[in-house]
Write a protein that holds these residues in place. Structure first.
Motif, PDB file in Angstrom:
ATOM      1  N   ALA A 256       1.154  -1.112  -0.080  1.00  0.00           N
ATOM      2  CA  ALA A 256      -0.107  -0.107  -0.180  1.00  0.00           C
ATOM      3  C   ALA A 256       0.897   1.096  -0.355  1.00  0.00           C
ATOM      4  N   ALA A 257       1.516   1.060   0.887  1.00  0.00           N
ATOM      5  CA  ALA A 257       3.178   3.030   0.899  1.00  0.00           C
ATOM      6  C   ALA A 257       3.509   2.466  -0.794  1.00  0.00           C
ATOM      7  N   LEU A 258       4.299   1.762  -1.675  1.00  0.00           N
ATOM      8  CA  LEU A 258       4.692   1.281  -2.477  1.00  0.00           C
ATOM      9  C   LEU A 258       3.523   2.313  -3.625  1.00  0.00           C
ATOM     10  N   SER A 259       2.757   2.239  -3.686  1.00  0.00           N
ATOM     11  CA  SER A 259       1.853   2.083  -4.954  1.00  0.00           C
ATOM     12  C   SER A 259       1.753   3.704  -5.053  1.00  0.00           C
ATOM     13  N   SER A 260       2.589   3.861  -6.778  1.00  0.00           N
ATOM     14  CA  SER A 260       2.781   4.853  -7.190  1.00  0.00           C
ATOM     15  C   SER A 260       3.187   5.939  -6.004  1.00  0.00           C
ATOM     16  N   ASN A 261       4.433   5.730  -5.396  1.00  0.00           N
ATOM     17  CA  ASN A 261       4.845   6.513  -4.611  1.00  0.00           C
ATOM     18  C   ASN A 261       6.507   6.177  -5.138  1.00  0.00           C
ATOM     19  N   PRO A 262       7.282   7.294  -5.614  1.00  0.00           N
ATOM     20  CA  PRO A 262       8.725   7.027  -5.993  1.00  0.00           C
ATOM     21  C   PRO A 262       9.191   7.095  -5.196  1.00  0.00           C
ATOM     22  N   LYS A 263       9.481   8.337  -3.794  1.00  0.00           N
ATOM     23  CA  LYS A 263      10.146   8.242  -2.501  1.00  0.00           C
ATOM     24  C   LYS A 263      10.156   7.397  -2.468  1.00  0.00           C
TER      25      LYS A 263
ATOM     26  N   GLN B 220       9.336   3.892  -3.195  1.00  0.00           N
ATOM     27  CA  GLN B 220       9.890   3.262  -3.120  1.00  0.00           C
ATOM     28  C   GLN B 220      11.577   3.506  -3.871  1.00  0.00           C
ATOM     29  N   VAL B 221      12.398   3.797  -3.681  1.00  0.00           N
ATOM     30  CA  VAL B 221      13.542   4.123  -4.307  1.00  0.00           C
ATOM     31  C   VAL B 221      14.298   3.774  -2.187  1.00  0.00           C
ATOM     32  N   GLU B 222      13.088   3.953  -0.966  1.00  0.00           N
ATOM     33  CA  GLU B 222      13.417   3.483  -0.072  1.00  0.00           C
ATOM     34  C   GLU B 222      13.322   1.861   0.350  1.00  0.00           C
TER      35      GLU B 222
END
Length: 470
Positions: A258-265, A267-269
């Motif tokens: 849920a936290a990764l969905s469409s959230n590049p920052k 995703q990188v972390e």
């Protein structure tokens, strides 16, 4: 000379005679006009006296002393000076020239509601309709007003009592809220409490699972996910993927996805925090279906629109891990999820390469995608046959997604598909089935229905395979 003098004397006599005649005529005319003038003055004075008497008589009349007209259901003549009550039917008799009035006929005509109420009130007060004075009318009117006031007061009291029963006083509500000491918390404050509960060594397994369940709701929002990252919650969840408790693994992967969905920052972390390796380990090892389902969800959220993660996925053997899922029993529900993920990743790269946007950031991303050789890896590891075999599944939705993937891989997998007898047989059977379903749709009036689209995809694949032979 004497003759001239005689003529002058005659002329003077004639002039004198004319003057005398003129004087006589003037006197006679004057005597005739004087009586006329006197008569005219007398008539005007008489008219003034009569008008004065009439005006005085009219001024002396008091509206309260006017005679009241008592109506019946028969036409009656209204005499001058009579007061006609409101609501009556009034007419002018053209034969007699007099005004007439009567009560409305209740059988044939609808009388005004106000007049009916007035007559009802008069009847209740037992007013004599034959004769009553102005004083009696005043008393009756006072009684009517008093009765209306009493009725209104009783109605207001009833309404107030109803409001008291249905609603509570604001002072009482304020007091109860103060006793409860209620406080509205922000999403940030709630997440802090949930993270602390999940990370606490004193929390039970159920409490930790409940905390993760609530966190998944909040981190769906992009800003909340960034706050979740700044609070250290992301790394805690990634570490939770190593838990020996399947429930914790499942919900930790759910929160991570849920936290990764469409959230590049995020995703990188996440990839820097080792999330990709941990997710692949879960998918590669023996785990409950629910755990692998949530891990695949988190993996899909990490790979989409993130070429660096896709490149690392290929380097770590991610395709082989997903391929092995098709060999495990009880993982059938994951098949179409894997195919959908591969389809999305392939289309994502194709759309970006075909884009006319030549901005610097976009060019950099295109260069990153060029390093991701997903389609060659798919063909090399035998995914063409794995995907086409899924057409044998009975669900229409599954077939639709598989047909889309087969079409997009046709250029790379054509050689394998042309020699696949099972695929040709399956496509022929599907075409026959969907021809019947599409015909039924058309009979029902749906010319561009769902089954017609599936039939079109099947025909396109068959034509492309035949074109390859030529």
């Amino acid at each position: 000379m004497s003759h001239c003098i005689g003529l002058l004397s005659i002329a003077s006599k004639l002039n004198l005679l004319v003057l005398l005649l003129s004087a006589v005529c003037f006197c006679s005319c004057l005597s005739d006009r004087i009586p006329e003038f006197a008569l005219t003055k007398t008539e005007e004075s008489d008219l003034k006296e009569e008008n004065g008497k009439e005006s005085v008589a009219e001024d002396d009349l008091d509206p309260e002393d006017l005679e009241v007209f008592y109506p019946t259901y028969q036409w009656q003549t209204v005499r001058p000076g009579q007061a006609v009550p409101a609501g009556l039917h009034v007419r002018l008799n053209l034969q007699t020239g007099e005004r007439e009035a009567r009560l409305p006929d209740n059988k044939n005509e609808k009388s005004d509601m106000k007049d009916q109420k007035k007559r009802k009130r008069l009847d209740e007060m037992h007013i004599n309709s034959n004769s009553y004075t102005s004083q009696e009318l005043k008393e009756a009117l006072a009684k009517m007003k008093g009765k209306e006031k009493t009725e209104n007061t009783m109605e207001q009291k009833a309404n107030l009592e109803d409001v008291r029963q249905r609603f509570r006083p604001i002072e009482e509500l304020k007091k109860e809220f103060e006793e409860l000491n209620m406080k509205i918390e922000t999403d940030f404050e709630v997440m802090v409490k949930l993270i602390n509960k999940f990370n606490s060594s004193t929390s039970t397994l159920d409490e930790k699972v409940a905390a993760l369940y609530d966190l998944e709701y909040y981190v769906h929002q992009v800003d909340n996910a960034k706050d979740f990252l700044s609070l250290g919650g992301l790394q805690l969840v990634i570490n939770g993927l190593n838990s020996t408790e399947p429930m914790l693994k499942e919900h930790a992967a759910f929160v991570l996805g849920a936290a990764l969905s469409s959230n590049p920052k995020v995703q990188v972390e996440a990839i820097e925090g080792g999330a990709l390796q941990k997710l692949l380990v879960i998918l590669a090892t023996e785990q409950p279906l629910a755990v692998k389902k949530k891990a695949l969800f988190a993996l899909s959220s990490m790979l989409r629109h993130f070429p660096y993660a896709q490149l690392q996925f290929l380097k770590l053997g991610g395709l082989q891990v997903l391929r092995n899922l098709f060999k495990e029993k009880g993982m059938e529900t994951l098949y179409i999820r894997v195919v959908t993920l591969l389809y999305d990743l392939i289309v994502e790269k194709m759309l970006l390469e075909d884009s006319e946007n030549k901005e610097d950031q976009m060019e950099e991303k295109v260069q990153q995608y060029k390093q991701v050789n997903l389609v060659p890896a798919v063909v090399e590891q035998g995914w063409c046959v794995i995907i086409s075999n899924l057409l044998a599944l009975p669900e229409h939705d599954t077939r639709e997604k598989v047909l889309k993937t087969v079409r997009i891989l046709m250029a790379s997998c054509r050689d394998g598909y042309q020699g696949d007898y099972a695929l040709s047989t399956t496509l022929s059977m599907l075409r026959t089935e969907y021809e019947e379903l599409a015909a039924e749709e058309q009979r029902e009036g749906d010319k561009d229905g769902y089954f017609k689209e599936l039939l079109s995809s099947i025909n396109t694949i068959i034509q492309e395979l035949r074109a390859g032979y030529l």
